[in-house]
Write an enzyme that holds these catalytic residues in place. Structure first.
Site, mmCIF file in Angstrom:
data_model
loop_
_atom_site.group_PDB
_atom_site.id
_atom_site.type_symbol
_atom_site.label_atom_id
_atom_site.label_comp_id
_atom_site.label_asym_id
_atom_site.label_seq_id
_atom_site.Cartn_x
_atom_site.Cartn_y
_atom_site.Cartn_z
ATOM 1 N N ASP A 99 53.798 10.355 -71.597
ATOM 2 C CA ASP A 99 53.039 10.260 -70.266
ATOM 3 C C ASP A 99 52.625 11.499 -69.793
ATOM 4 O OD1 ASP A 99 53.650 7.585 -68.118
ATOM 5 O OD2 ASP A 99 52.201 9.413 -67.924
ATOM 6 N N ASP A 201 48.228 9.873 -66.725
ATOM 7 C CA ASP A 201 48.559 9.300 -65.627
ATOM 8 C C ASP A 201 47.564 9.512 -64.607
ATOM 9 O OD1 ASP A 201 50.780 8.118 -63.646
ATOM 10 O OD2 ASP A 201 50.224 10.228 -62.626
ATOM 11 N N GLU A 256 45.195 5.780 -67.926
ATOM 12 C CA GLU A 256 45.229 4.877 -66.775
ATOM 13 C C GLU A 256 44.495 4.838 -65.749
ATOM 14 O OE1 GLU A 256 48.377 5.853 -63.599
ATOM 15 O OE2 GLU A 256 48.819 3.883 -63.212
ATOM 16 N N HIS A 329 55.757 -0.072 -65.137
ATOM 17 C CA HIS A 329 56.987 0.346 -63.880
ATOM 18 C C HIS A 329 56.519 0.228 -62.825
ATOM 19 C CE1 HIS A 329 54.304 3.561 -64.904
ATOM 20 N NE2 HIS A 329 54.984 4.051 -64.160
ATOM 21 N N ASP A 330 55.354 0.121 -62.420
ATOM 22 C CA ASP A 330 54.772 0.210 -61.066
ATOM 23 C C ASP A 330 54.388 -1.263 -60.436
ATOM 24 O OD1 ASP A 330 52.507 2.627 -61.939
ATOM 25 O OD2 ASP A 330 54.399 2.899 -61.101
HETATM 26 O O1 ISL Z 1 51.501 1.727 -57.013
HETATM 27 C C1 ISL Z 1 50.492 1.877 -57.080
HETATM 28 C C2 ISL Z 1 49.557 1.884 -55.723
HETATM 29 O O2 ISL Z 1 49.595 0.773 -55.082
HETATM 30 C C3 ISL Z 1 49.783 1.926 -58.066
HETATM 31 O O3 ISL Z 1 48.432 1.744 -58.092
HETATM 32 C C4 ISL Z 1 50.055 3.517 -58.741
HETATM 33 O O4 ISL Z 1 50.676 4.363 -57.659
HETATM 34 C C5 ISL Z 1 48.872 4.114 -59.452
HETATM 35 O O5 ISL Z 1 48.582 3.196 -60.362
HETATM 36 C C6 ISL Z 1 49.297 5.420 -60.033
HETATM 37 O O6 ISL Z 1 50.238 5.043 -60.792
HETATM 38 C C7 ISL Z 1 50.928 6.358 -61.688
HETATM 39 O O7 ISL Z 1 50.827 7.427 -60.737
HETATM 40 C C8 ISL Z 1 51.533 7.723 -59.593
HETATM 41 C C9 ISL Z 1 53.298 7.258 -60.112
HETATM 42 O O8 ISL Z 1 53.964 7.128 -58.992
HETATM 43 C C10 ISL Z 1 53.042 5.899 -60.957
HETATM 44 O O9 ISL Z 1 54.502 5.531 -61.306
HETATM 45 C C11 ISL Z 1 52.091 6.025 -62.007
HETATM 46 O O10 ISL Z 1 52.149 4.879 -63.080
HETATM 47 C C12 ISL Z 1 51.694 9.161 -59.469
HETATM 48 O O11 ISL Z 1 52.003 9.795 -60.428
#
Ligand code: ISL
Ligand code: CA
Length: 558
Positions: A99, A201, A256, A329-330
């Site tokens: 990642d 990411d 992503e 994980h989000d």
């Molecule tokens: O939680 C969200 C906003 O409501 C998700 O949309 C998420 O933050 C977004 O998809 C981005 O996620 C990625 O980048 C973030 C990190 O916190 C997340 O864990 C990662 O998956 C910043 O790096």
């Protein structure tokens, strides 16, 4: 007909290392814990392990704030541990993708430490620095994903720096070719070690609209698309990254896709675009969220889900490729969100993998969903760890009374990211066999009933069903590459569709209801035996099929 390839047919298993398995008793998951679990992972028929960030980090955002891209976070182990993990995974026929967080780094990264030290430091424009607005405030009204302004004032130089996420995650300035080259070199470092790909990411955010105009953030999700994502030079940067890095290896580049939509997805993953290989969107992930994630939930509506699958199939059926995922994980646990973790926990957890494993695209499952792990409603905010949820609660809690605080906590229960980060439930011993000591985040109390060991003993378990379903998908390319046609799309409880690939045809029927549902079909047009069935029988009526609550079946049509 799509070109066949390993990252289309392979099944991705996402590991959140912090919560997967703790081998040394510090309460934090680690790489050795993953090494010790490779046999288990192989037994699932998964092929590609996506590890959430394992690099040096102060863990303000659990590794998504990188302070050293070529070093392993000490919590997780050493570079030698990683090389051992990679080698063993390869020996077992599995691949590993890392990642890579390229939109921002940690404020403790040397790049930022130097950049903020003075206005004329050579690293100054590795980041976005702006003078205060005439009133002394932030340069514009941009909002952070984690609440508050997207600008933080640095007293030392009297300027603000941009951070779309936490203030400890300053955004990297991709306009700067030296910065881009550093990121490419970092990817070369890992690919030269044999890493099989990257999950990039928030890669759709790396090109900023340099006018930095104020925007309308009343509809935050809409603002993400038009203000942060799909920026001016995004495709130029992705094409350059592909030429400078990806093209030189047999690797997969998974984006992503924050803020992408069905009518611009091919700009990112069209086969001739030379940008990304595959991408995942957020239409399903955000399905039960309102404009504000932490707010009143929207009910899950099956017709909306059908519409989303149709829309993304139509957008990529001739070109491009997407990932099929309903959780990560989000996001909250899929069985709690799209299934029924009270009355039909086992049936609905199985139904969801029948859905995901029979859709076109690359199948991506998330650790713990294979044993039906559920959301966790911690009774008190002190149990929560996720910066996004905590920021939301702290800013919303000001001046609230007890009842109002309970409502805020209920938003975390429904939409919080910690739901998916509670330690993996290996067995019914203390701390669910995840660790010998108190883990960094509380274990879901239901681990005594929901855990891998018990399910290994139960032939009717979700775990065994996942194994069977994933193996079935691997055996039937029609499920990867086949055409898709939804039948009776207006049916409000049954989701039925055909998959066709050459003379292979499969008919999938999913009852998303707590009640039995009839699905009318001309007699004689379908077999009486199912190849996949999450119940022990399949009932018919005079003019169709009668599905039990949350029953999912796959029929082979000749
Ligand atoms: O939680 C969200 C906003 O409501 C998700 O949309 C998420 O933050 C977004 O998809 C981005 O996620 C990625 O980048 C973030 C990190 O916190 C997340 O864990 C990662 O998956 C910043 O790096
Ligand atoms: Ca550990």
């Amino acid at each position: 007909m799509s070109k066949t390839t390993w990252w289309k047919e392979g099944i991705i298993y996402q590991i959140y290392p912090r919560s997967f398995r703790d081998s040394n008793g510090d309460g934090i998951g680690d790489l050795r814990g993953i090494i010790e679990s490779l046999d288990y992972l192989k037994s699932l028929h998964v092929d590609i392990l996506w590890l959430s960030p394992i690099f040096l980090s102060p863990n303000d955002d659990n590794g998504y704030d990188v302070s050293g891209y070529r070093e392993i976070m000490p919590d997780f182990g050493t570079l030698e541990d990683f090389e051992e993990l990679l080698e063993k995974a390869h020996q077992m026929g599995m691949r590993i993708i890392l990642d890579i967080v390229a939109n921002h780094c940690s404020d403790e990264h040397p790049w930022f430490v130097r950049s903020k030290s003075s206005k004329d430091n050579p690293y100054r424009d590795y980041f976005f620095w702006k003078a205060p607005y005439p009133n002394g405030g932030p340069p514009n009204n941009w909002r952070s994903f984690f609440g508050g302004s997207a600008w933080e004032l640095d007293d030392n130089t009297g300027e603000y720096y941009l951070h779309l996420f936490s203030k400890k995650q300053p955004d990297l300035n991709w306009e700067n070719p030296a910065l881009r080259q550093e990121l490419y070199d970092i990817m070369h470092f890992w690919f030269k070690k044999g890493v099989d790909g990257v999950r990039l990411d928030v890669i759709t955010l790396i090109s900023k609209r340099l006018g930095f105009e104020d925007a309308n953030f009343k509809k935050f999700r809409t603002a993400i698309e038009t203000v942060y994502a799909n920026g001016t030079r995004i495709h130029e940067f992705l094409r350059e990254m592909n030429q400078e890095v990806f093209q030189q290896y047999d690797v997969m580049a998974l984006g992503e896709g924050v803020g992408i939509h069905a009518n611009n997805v091919l700009e990112y993953v069209g086969e001739k675009r030379g940008e990304l290989d595959l991408i995942y969107h957020f239409d399903i992930l955000n399905l039960t969220f309102g404009e504000e994630r932490y707010g009143p939930a929207k009910p899950f509506e099956l017709l909306m889900l059908k519409g989303i699958f149709q829309k993304w199939y139509d957008a990529t059926k001739k070109d491009g490729w997407t990932v099929q995922a309903m959780g990560n994980h989000d996001y909250p646990r899929i069985v709690s969100r799209f299934g029924d973790d009270q009355d039909f926990w086992k049936e609905s957890a199985k139904l969801l993998i029948v859905l995901l494993a029979t859709q076109r695209g690359t199948l991506n499952i998330y650790q713990g969903d294979e044993i039906g792990m559920t959301n966790t409603a911690f009774a008190d905010i002190s149990h929560y760890r996720d910066i996004e949820g905590l920021n939301f609660f702290r800013s919303a809690a000001m001046g609230k009374n007890t009842e109002e605080l309970e409502v805020l906590l209920s938003y975390l229960h429904h939409a919080g990211r910690d739901n998916a980060r509670t330690p993996f439930q290996w067995n019914s011993s203390e701390y669910a066999g995840f660790s010998k000591n108190q883990p960094w985040l509380g274990v879901n109390p239901n681990y005594v009933a929901i855990n891998r060991q018990d399910q290994e003993q139960d032939p009717d378990s979700i775990l065994h069903f996942y194994r069977n379903m994933l193996h079935y998908r691997k055996e039937n390319p029609v499920l990867v590459y086949g055409d898709y046609e939804c039948l009776q799309p207006e049916h409000t409880s049954v989701y039925a569709y055909l998959r066709t690939y050459g003379d292979e045809r499969r008919f999938i029927l999913l009852n998303f209801s707590k009640k039995p549902s009839n699905f009318s079909l001309k007699p004689g047009t379908y077999p009486t035996q199912a190849e996949i069935n999450n119940y022990s029988s399949l009932n018919f009526t005079s003019n169709g099929i009668r599905l039990q609550p949350f029953q999912g079946v796959v029929l082979k049509l000749n």
